[in-house]
Enzyme design. Structure first.
Site, PDB file in Angstrom:
ATOM      1  N   GLU A  68     -18.903   4.835 -65.532  1.00 28.64           N
ATOM      2  CA  GLU A  68     -20.045   4.468 -66.791  1.00 28.64           C
ATOM      3  C   GLU A  68     -20.918   3.397 -66.566  1.00 28.64           C
ATOM      4  OE1 GLU A  68     -17.208   4.120 -70.262  1.00 28.64           O
ATOM      5  OE2 GLU A  68     -16.728   6.016 -68.766  1.00 28.64           O
ATOM      6  N   CYS A 100      -9.899   2.383 -60.584  1.00 27.34           N
ATOM      7  CA  CYS A 100      -9.480   0.954 -60.402  1.00 27.34           C
ATOM      8  C   CYS A 100      -8.108   0.944 -59.895  1.00 27.34           C
ATOM      9  CB  CYS A 100     -10.053  -0.135 -61.411  1.00 27.34           C
ATOM     10  SG  CYS A 100      -9.439  -2.149 -61.165  1.00 27.34           S
ATOM     11  N   CYS A 110      -5.160  -3.858 -65.327  1.00 26.78           N
ATOM     12  CA  CYS A 110      -4.920  -4.247 -65.848  1.00 26.78           C
ATOM     13  C   CYS A 110      -4.572  -3.668 -67.452  1.00 26.78           C
ATOM     14  CB  CYS A 110      -6.150  -5.060 -66.954  1.00 26.78           C
ATOM     15  SG  CYS A 110      -6.385  -5.919 -65.349  1.00 26.78           S
ATOM     16  N   CYS A 155      -6.451  -1.840 -70.353  1.00 26.49           N
ATOM     17  CA  CYS A 155      -7.674  -1.848 -69.958  1.00 26.49           C
ATOM     18  C   CYS A 155      -7.240   0.200 -69.584  1.00 26.49           C
ATOM     19  CB  CYS A 155      -8.092  -2.248 -68.525  1.00 26.49           C
ATOM     20  SG  CYS A 155      -9.807  -1.839 -67.937  1.00 26.49           S
ATOM     21  N   GLY A 159     -14.714  -0.724 -62.736  1.00 22.59           N
ATOM     22  CA  GLY A 159     -14.484  -1.668 -61.045  1.00 22.59           C
ATOM     23  C   GLY A 159     -14.147  -2.533 -60.894  1.00 22.59           C
ATOM     24  N   GLU A 160     -13.785  -3.210 -60.398  1.00 26.25           N
ATOM     25  CA  GLU A 160     -13.878  -4.578 -59.458  1.00 26.25           C
ATOM     26  C   GLU A 160     -14.449  -4.925 -58.378  1.00 26.25           C
ATOM     27  OE1 GLU A 160     -12.154  -7.622 -59.979  1.00 26.25           O
ATOM     28  OE2 GLU A 160     -13.100  -8.206 -58.543  1.00 26.25           O
ATOM     29  N   SER A 167     -17.977 -10.307 -63.142  1.00 25.26           N
ATOM     30  CA  SER A 167     -16.780 -10.869 -63.758  1.00 25.26           C
ATOM     31  C   SER A 167     -15.820 -10.297 -62.210  1.00 25.26           C
ATOM     32  CB  SER A 167     -16.665  -9.651 -64.898  1.00 25.26           C
ATOM     33  OG  SER A 167     -15.717 -10.027 -65.913  1.00 25.26           O
ATOM     34  N   SER A 169     -12.237 -13.107 -65.902  1.00 23.06           N
ATOM     35  CA  SER A 169     -11.143 -12.907 -66.860  1.00 23.06           C
ATOM     36  C   SER A 169      -9.806 -12.694 -66.797  1.00 23.06           C
ATOM     37  CB  SER A 169     -11.165 -10.773 -66.818  1.00 23.06           C
ATOM     38  OG  SER A 169     -12.175 -10.410 -66.286  1.00 23.06           O
ATOM     39  N   LEU A 170      -9.907 -13.813 -67.529  1.00 20.87           N
ATOM     40  CA  LEU A 170      -8.238 -14.817 -68.207  1.00 20.87           C
ATOM     41  C   LEU A 170      -7.199 -14.158 -68.570  1.00 20.87           C
ATOM     42  CD1 LEU A 170      -8.014 -17.438 -66.885  1.00 20.87           C
ATOM     43  CD2 LEU A 170      -8.554 -18.432 -69.044  1.00 20.87           C
ATOM     44  N   HIS A 171      -7.578 -13.677 -70.066  1.00 22.59           N
ATOM     45  CA  HIS A 171      -6.746 -13.124 -70.836  1.00 22.59           C
ATOM     46  C   HIS A 171      -5.423 -13.287 -71.150  1.00 22.59           C
ATOM     47  CE1 HIS A 171      -9.886 -10.380 -70.760  1.00 22.59           C
ATOM     48  NE2 HIS A 171      -9.663  -9.315 -69.687  1.00 22.59           N
ATOM     49  N   ASN A 210     -10.293  -3.785 -77.538  1.00 25.96           N
ATOM     50  CA  ASN A 210     -10.942  -2.606 -77.719  1.00 25.96           C
ATOM     51  C   ASN A 210      -9.896  -1.809 -77.890  1.00 25.96           C
ATOM     52  OD1 ASN A 210     -13.984  -2.160 -78.608  1.00 25.96           O
ATOM     53  ND2 ASN A 210     -14.386  -2.714 -76.028  1.00 25.96           N
ATOM     54  N   CYS A 266     -14.772   0.680 -72.297  1.00 32.71           N
ATOM     55  CA  CYS A 266     -14.970   1.118 -71.486  1.00 32.71           C
ATOM     56  C   CYS A 266     -14.255   2.144 -70.514  1.00 32.71           C
ATOM     57  CB  CYS A 266     -15.581   0.059 -70.453  1.00 32.71           C
ATOM     58  SG  CYS A 266     -16.176   0.230 -68.962  1.00 32.71           S
TER      59      CYS A 266
HETATM   60  N1  SAH Z   1     -12.893  -5.805 -62.984  1.00 34.62           N
HETATM   61  C1  SAH Z   1     -13.460  -6.885 -63.604  1.00 34.62           C
HETATM   62  C2  SAH Z   1     -14.943  -6.244 -64.355  1.00 34.62           C
HETATM   63  C3  SAH Z   1     -14.614  -5.424 -65.066  1.00 34.62           C
HETATM   64  S1  SAH Z   1     -13.766  -5.228 -66.593  1.00 34.62           S
HETATM   65  C4  SAH Z   1     -12.764  -7.768 -64.517  1.00 34.62           C
HETATM   66  O1  SAH Z   1     -11.401  -6.870 -64.517  1.00 34.62           O
HETATM   67  O2  SAH Z   1     -13.472  -8.874 -64.760  1.00 34.62           O
HETATM   68  C5  SAH Z   1     -14.833  -5.647 -67.351  1.00 34.62           C
HETATM   69  C6  SAH Z   1     -14.190  -7.031 -68.790  1.00 34.62           C
HETATM   70  O3  SAH Z   1     -13.483  -6.316 -70.762  1.00 34.62           O
HETATM   71  C7  SAH Z   1     -13.263  -7.634 -67.987  1.00 34.62           C
HETATM   72  O4  SAH Z   1     -12.659  -9.262 -69.306  1.00 34.62           O
HETATM   73  C8  SAH Z   1     -11.590  -6.749 -68.828  1.00 34.62           C
HETATM   74  O5  SAH Z   1     -10.593  -7.080 -68.632  1.00 34.62           O
HETATM   75  C9  SAH Z   1     -12.399  -6.503 -70.194  1.00 34.62           C
HETATM   76  N2  SAH Z   1     -11.108  -5.043 -70.740  1.00 34.62           N
HETATM   77  C10 SAH Z   1     -10.574  -3.924 -70.320  1.00 34.62           C
HETATM   78  N3  SAH Z   1     -10.056  -3.366 -71.220  1.00 34.62           N
HETATM   79  C11 SAH Z   1     -10.845  -3.796 -72.356  1.00 34.62           C
HETATM   80  C12 SAH Z   1     -10.273  -3.571 -73.447  1.00 34.62           C
HETATM   81  N4  SAH Z   1      -9.955  -2.170 -73.720  1.00 34.62           N
HETATM   82  N5  SAH Z   1     -10.965  -4.349 -74.934  1.00 34.62           N
HETATM   83  C13 SAH Z   1     -10.802  -5.167 -74.495  1.00 34.62           C
HETATM   84  N6  SAH Z   1     -11.668  -6.016 -73.481  1.00 34.62           N
HETATM   85  C14 SAH Z   1     -11.212  -4.837 -71.923  1.00 34.62           C
END
Ligand code: SAH
Length: 354
Positions: free
Chosen positions: A95, A115, A119, A122, A169-170, A201, A224-226, A300, A343
């Site tokens: 995508e 991926c 996470c 995701c 993907g990562e 990212s 991506s800290l979270h 999301n 995504c």
């Molecule tokens: N693998 C990489 C890049 C892909 S994801 C990474 O982890 O950074 C891109 C961003 O979208 C990341 O910050 C990821 O944590 C975030 N993301 C994934 N799923 C999400 C969701 N359901 N809602 C909001 N952000 C999301």
């Protein structure tokens, strides 16, 4: 068979020259073909009218150009965001999304089919990793969307101003291919997109961050800290069990020291998981002393996942608290709300319909 074809999009001008030499072609052909592929964004060898007919036929039979096509395009009627479902070799789907900002269009692309980072919130992680995308397949996404924009497929003929590796993907789990992609994307004789206009990212692959620092690309690194402590981060991001927060933050400090490029941290707000005032306080403390910017992303929701986003007041409160604590913070504007399945969702639906 298509998968045995040589993908010319993934070759440097030097490699292209070596390939063509094998076919008995003169040296200048490489420059011509590289220009067609990366400058004029040719989608077929037929278009390359300054090549001899027999060579075009031979290339058509034995080579391909990225192997990526647009299978589906969904355009938002709210803000013009376009979501792409790309088809790749072997029936795979990935995508992308084209977002329209005041400063130009940015295209978000995928780096892997699936991926393996798992996470918890995701959609892309559901089903694990199928395979890495090749450099040609990453370029193929950019060029297919660039052609789509130029042809007015999205109403206004337009172009891509920046590229972000934030789709499925990562990217640092596909390091060599991603580096080659970046070098080809920014090649001055080709598409020529400055890496200052690229963001990458990562979920926090520390070895990859250190290797990337050595490349010294002028791109923006997003992390991506979270979460703000190991217990909470490991719960939603299994990668943290391998590379904990202390190691990640040390790699980020070293990245800045080496490249001088300010890091961008992403913090996805998940209701009841990481959005309390104490979390905001801990986040400010964690980022203290880092030359960085923080981007808040309200989650999301993904139908298969049991997480929700905080309400708008909660999001605003979290942002205000960080501002009061002196953090440079922005809230990601939500784009394409009417089309943007989070995504990874479009691909899941396409796979379900196979
Ligand atoms: N693998 C990489 C890049 C892909 S994801 C990474 O982890 O950074 C891109 C961003 O979208 C990341 O910050 C990821 O944590 C975030 N993301 C994934 N799923 C999400 C969701 N359901 N809602 C909001 N952000 C999301």
């Amino acid at each position: 068979m298509t998968d045995q074809k040589t993908d010319l999009l993934g070759l440097t001008p030097e490699e292209l020259a070596a390939f063509l030499k094998e076919l008995g072609e003169p040296g200048y052909r490489a420059g011509q073909i590289f220009g067609w592929l990366h400058g004029k964004l040719a989608a077929s060898f037929d278009e390359m009218h300054n090549l001899p007919g027999p060579l075009r036929v031979r290339l058509q039979e034995t080579c391909e150009i990225g192997g990526v096509s647009i299978e589906k395009r969904l355009a938002s009627s709210i803000d013009g965001t376009v979501k792409y479902l790309y088809g790749a070799t072997g029936g795979d789907f990935v995508e992308g999304a084209l977002m329209r900002h005041r400063h130009g269009n940015s295209l978000c692309i995928s780096s892997q089919v699936g991926c393996r980072m798992a996470c918890a919130f995701c959609a892309s992680a559901l089903g694990g990793l199928s395979r890495n995308l090749t450099p040609g397949e990453m370029l193929g996404q950019v060029y297919a969307s660039a052609r789509d924009l130029a042809s007015g497929g999205t109403e206004i003929p337009d172009k891509i101003g920046s590229v972000v590796l934030m789709g499925i993907g990562e990217p640092l789990d596909n390091f060599e291919n991603v580096c080659r992609f970046l070098e080809l994307l920014s090649h001055p004789e080709g598409f020529g997109l400055s890496l200052r206009r690229v963001s990458l990212s990562t979920c926090g692959l520390v070895d990859g961050i250190r290797k990337l620092a050595k490349k010294n690309y002028p791109l923006t690194l997003s992390i991506s800290l979270h979460a703000t402590n190991d217990e909470a981060r490991s719960r939603i991001m299994p990668v943290n069990r391998k590379h904990n927060l202390a190691d990640l933050m040390a790699a980020c400090r070293d990245y800045f020291a080496k490249t001088g490029r300010r890091i961008s941290f992403e913090y996805c707000l998940i209701c009841g998981e990481n959005d309390s005032p104490a979390d905001a306080q801990a986040l400010a403390a964690l980022l203290k002393g880092q030359n960085c910017h923080l981007n808040l992303i309200p989650l999301n929701s993904v139908s298969e996942r049991d997480f929700a986003r905080p309400d708008p007041a909660g999001v605003r409160g979290f942002q205000t608290k960080l501002e009061q604590l002196g953090v440079s913070v922005t809230l990601r504007r939500e784009l394409g709300a009417d089309i943007a399945a989070a995504c990874g969702q479009l691909r899941r639906r396409a796979n379900d319909n196979k």
